[in-house]
Design a protein around this motif. Sequence first.
Motif, PDB file in Angstrom:
ATOM      1  N   HIS A  26       0.833  -0.975  -0.316  1.00 49.63           N
ATOM      2  CA  HIS A  26      -0.056  -0.103  -0.406  1.00 49.63           C
ATOM      3  C   HIS A  26       1.038   1.259   0.484  1.00 49.63           C
ATOM      4  CE1 HIS A  26      -3.437  -2.114   0.792  1.00 49.63           C
ATOM      5  NE2 HIS A  26      -2.834  -2.985   1.193  1.00 49.63           N
ATOM      6  N   THR A  28       3.134   4.377  -0.809  1.00 50.53           N
ATOM      7  CA  THR A  28       2.572   5.700  -2.231  1.00 50.53           C
ATOM      8  C   THR A  28       2.805   5.520  -3.585  1.00 50.53           C
ATOM      9  OG1 THR A  28       2.681   7.624  -0.690  1.00 50.53           O
ATOM     10  CG2 THR A  28       2.063   8.044  -2.853  1.00 50.53           C
ATOM     11  N   ARG A  31       0.974   2.214  -5.251  1.00 51.32           N
ATOM     12  CA  ARG A  31      -0.344   2.910  -5.832  1.00 51.32           C
ATOM     13  C   ARG A  31      -0.415   3.673  -6.662  1.00 51.32           C
ATOM     14  NH1 ARG A  31      -2.781   6.149  -2.327  1.00 51.32           N
ATOM     15  NH2 ARG A  31      -1.224   6.872  -0.980  1.00 51.32           N
ATOM     16  N   HIS A  36      -3.439   1.837  -8.128  1.00 54.27           N
ATOM     17  CA  HIS A  36      -4.425   0.943  -6.538  1.00 54.27           C
ATOM     18  C   HIS A  36      -2.959   0.726  -5.161  1.00 54.27           C
ATOM     19  CE1 HIS A  36      -7.755  -0.007  -3.902  1.00 54.27           C
ATOM     20  NE2 HIS A  36      -7.805  -0.973  -4.140  1.00 54.27           N
ATOM     21  N   TYR A  37      -3.918  -0.622  -4.935  1.00 56.87           N
ATOM     22  CA  TYR A  37      -2.727  -0.779  -4.032  1.00 56.87           C
ATOM     23  C   TYR A  37      -2.035  -2.067  -5.046  1.00 56.87           C
ATOM     24  CZ  TYR A  37      -6.205  -4.411  -2.458  1.00 56.87           C
ATOM     25  OH  TYR A  37      -6.576  -5.595  -2.235  1.00 56.87           O
ATOM     26  N   LYS A 111      -1.491   3.360   3.045  1.00 54.96           N
ATOM     27  CA  LYS A 111      -2.606   3.546   1.955  1.00 54.96           C
ATOM     28  C   LYS A 111      -3.703   4.358   2.068  1.00 54.96           C
ATOM     29  CE  LYS A 111      -6.473   2.052   4.990  1.00 54.96           C
ATOM     30  NZ  LYS A 111      -7.232   2.477   3.996  1.00 54.96           N
ATOM     31  N   GLY A 112      -4.292   4.372   1.312  1.00 51.33           N
ATOM     32  CA  GLY A 112      -4.823   5.561  -0.009  1.00 51.33           C
ATOM     33  C   GLY A 112      -6.008   5.720   1.256  1.00 51.33           C
TER      34      GLY A 112
END
Length: 126
Positions: A26, A28, A31, A36-37, A111-112
Motif C-alpha cells: 500500500h 505510495t 499505488r 491502486h495497491y 494506504k489510500g
Amino acid sequence: MHKGSCLCGAIHFTVEGDLPKASACHCTKCRKHTGHYEAGIDVPKAAVAISGEDRITWFQSSEKVRRGFCSVCGSSLFFDPIHLDWIGLMLGSFDGPTNTRIALHIFVADKGDYYDLNDGVPQNLQ
C-alpha cells in the motif's frame, strides 16, 4: 506452470512451479504505479521466462528497484529489486487461477483513504 501477460498481449511470461503466498503493498509508489495497491508474488528470477522483453519499459523508481510495464498498453507487470535474485509479478497479470492468496498487507500506514482493509489478513505498517 503459470502463464501471464499484459493487456494487449505484447508481453507474456511463464512461472515454473507453485506460486507462493502473495502480499499487498500500500506504499505510495506502488499505488501510483498500479492505480491502486499492488498485489503480487515474489519468485526466483530463474523460475520466470519472459517473451516480448523488447516491449518492457523499465522505470527506476528508487536506487535499488525498477518497475516494468508494457510500452504498448501500459500494464504494470514487474517489480524488480535489481540487486536480489527474485522478481515481483503483479497478480492481476496472470491468466487463469493462481491458487494463491494474499497473506500480508505491507506499508499500511501509507494506504489510500478511499478503501478499508477488513479481510482479516495480517497488516504491517511498514
